[in-house]
Design a protein around this motif. Sequence first.
Motif, PDB file in Angstrom:
ATOM      1  N   ASP A 180      -2.349  18.278   4.895  1.00  0.00           N
ATOM      2  CA  ASP A 180      -1.525  18.584   5.977  1.00  0.00           C
ATOM      3  C   ASP A 180      -0.265  19.523   5.554  1.00  0.00           C
ATOM      4  O   ASP A 180       0.258  19.437   4.521  1.00  0.00           O
ATOM      5  N   ASP A 181       0.160  20.260   6.476  1.00  0.00           N
ATOM      6  CA  ASP A 181       1.452  21.061   6.193  1.00  0.00           C
ATOM      7  C   ASP A 181       1.184  21.890   4.941  1.00  0.00           C
ATOM      8  O   ASP A 181       2.037  22.120   4.178  1.00  0.00           O
ATOM      9  N   ASP A 203       0.346  25.402   7.797  1.00  0.00           N
ATOM     10  CA  ASP A 203       1.460  24.635   8.189  1.00  0.00           C
ATOM     11  C   ASP A 203       2.112  25.480   9.452  1.00  0.00           C
ATOM     12  O   ASP A 203       1.960  26.786   9.190  1.00  0.00           O
ATOM     13  N   GLU A 237      -2.180  24.850  12.655  1.00  0.00           N
ATOM     14  CA  GLU A 237      -1.446  24.127  13.409  1.00  0.00           C
ATOM     15  C   GLU A 237      -0.372  24.816  14.026  1.00  0.00           C
ATOM     16  O   GLU A 237       0.131  25.885  13.668  1.00  0.00           O
TER      17      GLU A 237
HETATM   18 MG    MG Z   1       1.143  19.210   9.687  1.00  0.00          MG
END
Ligand code: MG
Length: 288
Positions: A180-181, A203, A237
Amino acid sequence: HAKSMGRNKIVIFHQSMEESIKRKEKLKVELRQAINQKDLFLVYQPQFDTRTNSFRGCEALVRWDHRQEHIIFPLEFIPIAEESGSIIDLGEYVLNEACEQAMQWRDQFKQDFYVTINLSAKQIAHKSLIPYIDKMIKRTGIPVELIELEVTESMLMMDMDRAVEVLSILKAKGIKISLDDFGTGYSSLSYLKKLPLDKLKIDKSFVNDIPGDKDSEAIAKTIISMANQLGLEVVAEGIENARQVKFFTEHGCYLFQGHYFSPPCRAKELIKQFDNIIPFDKSSLLSS
Ligand code: MG
Ligand code: C2E
Ligand code: MG
Ligand code: MG
């Protein structure tokens, strides 16, 4: 007067620090209760695939329905839960709830629809994680490939060897692992080699400035091409408009999450979001 003003400022600063410490202590105690009383709930944000024009799965995001306040967001209470240790119970609640929901979707949709769940560093470090997930899989009967776990670079830094060990065990069971990110932590490309990953999430801080900001565009293109060459799925995202979808699709990223497709919402409302958007009109990508 400058002196006395300065002194006042210092006093005000002290008070607000004291207040924020008090609030944290208060929330710490209340959070334990909230977990027991089931005042936490999950919202789900779908991931859309422009190759198939369909939603493929959802990310589970936790919320706290505080009895005296409004909804409290995870950025405020997850750090508190980590500090107090209640993140273990909170994390188990999220895992369980999300997988039960995924089983309901399985019945409803009659097709594979995954759920992705954010893990905290403390959960990965805790010996109960793998046994808990084993029990949960048994009890709910969820097909393992419908479970995806999200980790971040910064949380893995704490104990990389341990993280690799735990994630490898989970991956060997057939659970998917997502980073993630991506791009915001102390990215080291060696992580990408060590970690048993299936997916990278670009991200939203890069996605925000696209299209337009040449640096963000270059970083995004590099991440996509690297993911593709490593055989990893890649998700953008924080998608808020069609121009972003166009840019990413043109550069080989076809999975999207963001308010443009759907905000995170309760499972009941999610179905309405699907009705709104299916079939997704591809021409909107071309015309803008
Ligand atoms: Mg994220
Ligand atoms: P994340 O995992 O990166 O989740 C994405 C965040 O971006 C979510 O914030 C989501 O609501 C927000 N978002 C989605 N679409 C858009 C968009 O189009 N624009 C913008 N600006 N933002 C968008 P949220 O729900 O407040 O969660 C914040 C963070 O809290 C998450 O970041 C995750 O790191 C953490 N978190 C959430 N739920 C859990 C959980 O169950 N366990 C743990 N350990 N952490 C969680
Ligand atoms: Mg996440
Ligand atoms: Mg995050």
